[in-house]
Design a protein around this motif. Structure first.
Motif, PDB file in Angstrom:
ATOM      1  N   GLU A   1       0.837  -1.213   0.000  1.00 22.37           N
ATOM      2  CA  GLU A   1       0.000   0.000   0.000  1.00 22.37           C
ATOM      3  C   GLU A   1       0.864   1.252   0.000  1.00 22.37           C
ATOM      4  O   GLU A   1       0.560   2.240  -0.688  1.00 22.37           O
ATOM      5  CB  GLU A   1      -0.933  -0.016   1.222  1.00 22.37           C
ATOM      6  N   LYS A   2       1.949   1.214   0.760  1.00 18.01           N
ATOM      7  CA  LYS A   2       2.839   2.382   0.794  1.00 18.01           C
ATOM      8  C   LYS A   2       3.512   2.583  -0.568  1.00 18.01           C
ATOM      9  O   LYS A   2       3.657   3.709  -1.042  1.00 18.01           O
ATOM     10  CB  LYS A   2       3.884   2.211   1.900  1.00 18.01           C
ATOM     11  N   ASP A   3       3.874   1.466  -1.213  1.00 20.56           N
ATOM     12  CA  ASP A   3       4.472   1.567  -2.551  1.00 20.56           C
ATOM     13  C   ASP A   3       3.463   2.160  -3.543  1.00 20.56           C
ATOM     14  O   ASP A   3       3.808   2.991  -4.386  1.00 20.56           O
ATOM     15  CB  ASP A   3       4.922   0.184  -3.047  1.00 20.56           C
ATOM     16  N   TYR A   4       2.219   1.707  -3.422  1.00 21.66           N
ATOM     17  CA  TYR A   4       1.194   2.211  -4.354  1.00 21.66           C
ATOM     18  C   TYR A   4       0.909   3.695  -4.091  1.00 21.66           C
ATOM     19  O   TYR A   4       0.743   4.481  -5.023  1.00 21.66           O
ATOM     20  CB  TYR A   4      -0.091   1.380  -4.217  1.00 21.66           C
ATOM     21  N   LEU A   5       0.908   4.064  -2.822  1.00 23.89           N
ATOM     22  CA  LEU A   5       0.710   5.475  -2.482  1.00 23.89           C
ATOM     23  C   LEU A   5       1.846   6.313  -3.063  1.00 23.89           C
ATOM     24  O   LEU A   5       1.620   7.413  -3.600  1.00 23.89           O
ATOM     25  CB  LEU A   5       0.631   5.645  -0.959  1.00 23.89           C
ATOM     26  N   PHE A   6       3.065   5.793  -2.989  1.00 26.22           N
ATOM     27  CA  PHE A   6       4.188   6.513  -3.585  1.00 26.22           C
ATOM     28  C   PHE A   6       3.968   6.699  -5.087  1.00 26.22           C
ATOM     29  O   PHE A   6       4.178   7.778  -5.635  1.00 26.22           O
ATOM     30  CB  PHE A   6       5.513   5.776  -3.328  1.00 26.22           C
ATOM     31  N   GLU A   7       3.519   5.608  -5.754  1.00 20.94           N
ATOM     32  CA  GLU A   7       3.248   5.700  -7.211  1.00 20.94           C
ATOM     33  C   GLU A   7       2.228   6.792  -7.509  1.00 20.94           C
ATOM     34  O   GLU A   7       2.367   7.537  -8.471  1.00 20.94           O
ATOM     35  CB  GLU A   7       2.661   4.377  -7.718  1.00 20.94           C
ATOM     36  N   ILE A   8       1.170   6.845  -6.690  1.00 18.94           N
ATOM     37  CA  ILE A   8       0.117   7.847  -6.908  1.00 18.94           C
ATOM     38  C   ILE A   8       0.704   9.254  -6.764  1.00 18.94           C
ATOM     39  O   ILE A   8       0.476  10.136  -7.596  1.00 18.94           O
ATOM     40  CB  ILE A   8      -1.047   7.641  -5.903  1.00 18.94           C
TER      41      ILE A   8
ATOM     42  N   SER B   1      -6.663   9.564 -11.598  1.00 17.06           N
ATOM     43  CA  SER B   1      -8.054   9.234 -11.286  1.00 17.06           C
ATOM     44  C   SER B   1      -8.158   7.786 -10.820  1.00 17.06           C
ATOM     45  O   SER B   1      -7.222   7.006 -11.004  1.00 17.06           O
ATOM     46  CB  SER B   1      -8.953   9.449 -12.502  1.00 17.06           C
ATOM     47  N   VAL B   2      -9.318   7.442 -10.251  1.00 15.92           N
ATOM     48  CA  VAL B   2      -9.516   6.053  -9.839  1.00 15.92           C
ATOM     49  C   VAL B   2      -9.662   5.201 -11.096  1.00 15.92           C
ATOM     50  O   VAL B   2     -10.029   5.703 -12.167  1.00 15.92           O
ATOM     51  CB  VAL B   2     -10.761   5.885  -8.935  1.00 15.92           C
TER      52      VAL B   2
ATOM     53  N   ASP C   1      -8.134  11.697  -3.747  1.00 18.00           N
ATOM     54  CA  ASP C   1      -9.295  10.874  -4.107  1.00 18.00           C
ATOM     55  C   ASP C   1      -8.871   9.449  -4.459  1.00 18.00           C
ATOM     56  O   ASP C   1      -9.458   8.473  -3.991  1.00 18.00           O
ATOM     57  CB  ASP C   1     -10.026  11.485  -5.311  1.00 18.00           C
ATOM     58  N   LYS C   2      -7.851   9.360  -5.294  1.00 18.31           N
ATOM     59  CA  LYS C   2      -7.414   8.032  -5.769  1.00 18.31           C
ATOM     60  C   LYS C   2      -6.929   7.177  -4.598  1.00 18.31           C
ATOM     61  O   LYS C   2      -7.302   6.003  -4.475  1.00 18.31           O
ATOM     62  CB  LYS C   2      -6.304   8.199  -6.818  1.00 18.31           C
ATOM     63  N   ALA C   3      -6.134   7.761  -3.730  1.00 21.19           N
ATOM     64  CA  ALA C   3      -5.588   6.986  -2.600  1.00 21.19           C
ATOM     65  C   ALA C   3      -6.699   6.546  -1.653  1.00 21.19           C
ATOM     66  O   ALA C   3      -6.716   5.397  -1.192  1.00 21.19           O
ATOM     67  CB  ALA C   3      -4.554   7.828  -1.853  1.00 21.19           C
TER      68      ALA C   3
ATOM     69  N   ALA D   1     -15.230  20.584  -6.519  1.00 25.94           N
ATOM     70  CA  ALA D   1     -16.304  19.609  -6.734  1.00 25.94           C
ATOM     71  C   ALA D   1     -16.122  18.933  -8.092  1.00 25.94           C
ATOM     72  O   ALA D   1     -16.332  17.720  -8.231  1.00 25.94           O
ATOM     73  CB  ALA D   1     -17.656  20.308  -6.664  1.00 25.94           C
ATOM     74  N   VAL D   2     -15.691  19.718  -9.068  1.00 28.85           N
ATOM     75  CA  VAL D   2     -15.508  19.179 -10.421  1.00 28.85           C
ATOM     76  C   VAL D   2     -14.372  18.167 -10.425  1.00 28.85           C
ATOM     77  O   VAL D   2     -14.475  17.082 -11.023  1.00 28.85           O
ATOM     78  CB  VAL D   2     -15.217  20.329 -11.415  1.00 28.85           C
ATOM     79  N   THR D   3     -13.291  18.492  -9.720  1.00 27.27           N
ATOM     80  CA  THR D   3     -12.151  17.564  -9.673  1.00 27.27           C
ATOM     81  C   THR D   3     -12.569  16.247  -9.013  1.00 27.27           C
ATOM     82  O   THR D   3     -12.262  15.165  -9.519  1.00 27.27           O
ATOM     83  CB  THR D   3     -10.979  18.185  -8.877  1.00 27.27           C
ATOM     84  N   HIS D   4     -13.258  16.348  -7.880  1.00 26.66           N
ATOM     85  CA  HIS D   4     -13.688  15.125  -7.188  1.00 26.66           C
ATOM     86  C   HIS D   4     -14.556  14.263  -8.109  1.00 26.66           C
ATOM     87  O   HIS D   4     -14.363  13.059  -8.215  1.00 26.66           O
ATOM     88  CB  HIS D   4     -14.515  15.476  -5.945  1.00 26.66           C
ATOM     89  N   GLU D   5     -15.520  14.919  -8.743  1.00 24.66           N
ATOM     90  CA  GLU D   5     -16.470  14.155  -9.559  1.00 24.66           C
ATOM     91  C   GLU D   5     -15.760  13.555 -10.774  1.00 24.66           C
ATOM     92  O   GLU D   5     -16.025  12.411 -11.160  1.00 24.66           O
ATOM     93  CB  GLU D   5     -17.627  15.069  -9.970  1.00 24.66           C
TER      94      GLU D   5
END
Lengths: 349, 103, 215
Positions: A45-52, A61-62, A337-339, B2-6
């Motif tokens: 998880e720490k490695d992936y967080l570093f990548e992000i 983005s997710v 958001d991604k993390a 809000a736009v970035t989150h969405e």
């Protein structure tokens, strides 16, 4: 490896080495684990967080399929008041729905506390009823419990912020206990009226800002409301990573409220009848995004694991790893958001 | 913000099925259960729920409104009547509408 | 008892916020020939720093912090009386004017800082919240302060700290008063940018920085 462009919690850009970022991730997760007595992030998880964090793209983005829903506090305050756009609240709700692609929105008043809504409840009901006719997305009504409004000169109770430094602890505690009763009545009154006007849910924002009494009043109010309106949703968003003990001895269901961390707060919220739990971890503006994000992800992962209800991470300005600035950078916001979604597994933002 | 989150993590509201999934979270469903429930009710794969192309077709065919509703399409409370029926959950504003309209 | 045992009890009394036990321990130590200043520093001050740390982690609560501050005050009075009895003058470490800046009504954190700084022998003039920068300067001049401490919780009000620095420069007072700033949106880098002398991340660090500024 060249230095990596990242940010500090105050939103300003910084160039850090891979070694520094990894060290900050280690420190951040260790700090959260130590405070809340929860597991640190794993090596993967720490490695992936570093990548992000180190991703050279400006916005990340997710992964497709891992999207989550987004809820809002201070919903209709943002466009109409903070951005200063001349529109009424119904227009703001439709803008969120049809232009900003929001998954939900909150109708709220500029005086964003339950107590001052009482004398204008008819106007608030009318606003909710009109908004519900026009909109498709879920429209919640929200405000803060804001216990400070019950202290003199704004309210009837003695001011515990003055009593505590004066060493008058029993009086400070009694004043908080008195304020809790007032707050419960006001919250139940306002929330009931807004539900009767079609609200899809009630949002309690920044719960705990005035300490454990604030949490007690909110959860007791949710319990009453859930019994009264069993199909209505109640979202409770916290003020910080642990319940500040302004009173210190208050209990909910026999458990001391003060000092609880998100993974414990959420269990208490579940017992009260909360539908969506909003965890909050304040961003440290002096630390890097890596430190802050490792820390909040650690808290969030433990809360999600403990929860039976959806957990939303508060990712507003200065919370959840988002830089403490009125204009937080998109690169930092997208990484947060991604993390939180991919590592912590939160159910929403 | 809000736009970035969405854009980065959200389900796109009524561009996708974000509003519907949120309604299930309000019922206490965690995200994956909420998505599964909605996908079953819409009779589509879970992957479609945040896909604006697929969801535009689904929303139009079910007449539950999109960001740019066409003439004769359900909007606002009309769409929510249909959403309540499709999801099989009570929608508070719909119940209020029925009461006020004397249904 | 040995000095180490008195230190252990001193720390324990701070953790429990027990003023009576704290004073009794100090009196017993003095009777045993222990240097009260050393016990204050190595025992009670260490104890109250631990209380501050535990508060910061949510393991102790505000009433306990306040009780500990009260106990510290009671012990300090015993030490001051002892110093006076020995014919020495009681040394006040300095005077600090403290305020939440104009436009900002958040003062819980500032109150905690005030309580902890007072325990270190620094006289604190707490001007409250929403205080204009010029009023802070005027008060500092009036009481002949050594230190000015300001707090801000909002990004929209932290600019008042810069206003204060500019007023001090304009009125040729910058060298007279050291400035210490803190609050959630405030950072070390912000302190440097505006020319403040120090930044305290939390109440414990504010105490350390205040002591350092006073030399």
């Amino acid at each position: 490896m060249a230095n990596i462009l990242t940010r500090y919690g105050d939103n300003y850009i910084a160039e850090l080495s891979e070694e520094d970022i990894r060290a900050d991730i280690d420190d951040g997760t260790a700090d959260a684990a130590d405070r809340a007595q929860i597991p640190e992030l794993t090596k993967d998880e720490k490695d992936y967080l570093f990548e992000i964090i180190a991703d050279p793209q400006k916005i990340v983005s997710v992964e497709r399929g891992k999207e989550v829903v987004v809820s809002f506090d201070a919903g209709t305050l943002k466009l109409t008041v903070r951005n200063g756009i001349s529109m009424d609240r119904s227009a703001a709700i439709l803008t969120q729905e049809r232009a900003l692609a929001s998954d939900s929105i909150e109708l709220c008043h500029v005086d964003y506390s339950y107590k001052p809504i009482k004398p204008i409840i008819a106007e608030e009901r009318q606003a909710m009823e009109q908004a519900q006719l026009l909109s498709v997305l879920p429209v919640l009504y929200g405000a803060m419990p804001n216990m400070g409004l019950y202290t003199k000169p704004d309210g009837p109770c003695d001011n515990w912020s003055e009593l505590l430094p004066a060493g008058r602890i029993p009086e400070a505690r009694a004043a908080q206990e008195e304020a809790i009763e007032h707050a419960i009545k006001d919250i139940v009154f306002v929330a009931s009226n807004m539900i009767e006007s079609g609200a899809d849910g009630i949002n309690f924002d920044t719960v705990g800002a005035s300490g454990d009494a604030d949490v007690k009043a909110s959860l007791e109010a949710v319990r009453i409301l859930k019994e009264k309106y069993p199909t209505t949703g109640f979202e409770v968003g916290m003020a910080g990573e642990f319940n500040l003990g302004m009173h210190g001895q208050l209990e909910f269901d026999g458990e001391i409220i003060a000092g609880l961390y998100p993974h414990q707060q959420v269990k208490m919220a579940e017992r009260a009848g909360v539908s969506i739990f909003g965890m909050a971890v304040n961003t440290n503006s002096s630390e890097s995004l890596a430190w802050n994000l490792a820390r909040v992800t650690t808290f969030a992962k433990a809360a999600v694991k403990a929860a039976s209800i959806p957990v939303h991470a508060n990712v507003g300005m200065g919370v959840g790893g988002i830089p403490l600035s009125v204009i937080p950078s998109c690169d930092a916001v997208s990484r947060v958001d991604k993390a939180l979604v991919e590592i912590a597994g939160v159910d929403g933002l | 913000m809000a736009v970035t989150h969405e854009s980065c993590a959200g389900m796109g509201g009524i561009r996708g099925a974000g509003d519907l999934v949120f309604r299930m979270e309000l019922q206490g469903y965690k995200i994956n259960d909420a998505k599964k429930y909605v996908a079953e009710k819409l009779n589509c794969p879970v992957e479609y729920l945040a896909d604006c192309a697929e969801m535009k077709d689904i929303r139009e065919s079910l007449n539950i409104s999109t960001t740019q509703p066409r003439p004769d399409a359900a909007v606002g409370i009309q769409a929510k009547f249909r959403i309540a029926e499709i999801l099989g959950i009570p929608v508070n504003s719909v119940e209020l509408f029925k009461k006020q309209a004397g249904f | 008892m040995t000095k180490e045992e008195y230190i252990k009890i001193a720390i324990d009394t701070m953790m429990k916020g027990d003023a009576d036990a704290a004073v009794a321990n100090m009196n017993a130590a003095i009777a045993d020939g222990i240097d009260p200043a050393e016990l204050l520093s190595e025992g009670y001050s260490a104890g109250i720093r631990e209380v501050g740390d535990q508060f910061g982690k949510g393991r102790m609560f505000l009433p306990e912090l306040m009780l500990a501050a009260d106990a510290m005050k009671a012990v300090s009075e015993v030490v001051n009386a002892e110093v006076e009895k020995a014919g020495k003058s009681v040394e006040k470490r300095g005077v600090m004017v403290l305020a939440t800046v104009q436009g900002d009504v958040h003062d819980i954190g500032k109150g905690i800082v005030a309580s902890l700084i007072k325990t270190q022998g620094i006289e604190v003039i707490d001007m409250g919240r929403d205080v204009p920068a010029q009023a802070i300067v005027d008060k500092a001049v009036e009481v002949d302060a050594d230190l000015i401490g300001t707090s801000a919780l909002l990004t929209t009000t932290m600019g008042e700290m810069k206003v204060l620095e500019e007023l001090l420069k304009e009125q040729d007072l910058k060298k007279k008063f050291k400035t210490l700033i803190g609050g959630a949106p405030v950072t070390e880098r912000f302190a440097k940018r505006i020319g403040a002398d120090a930044y305290g991340e939390d109440a414990s660090e504010a105490v350390e920085k205040a002591m350092a500024l006073l030399g």
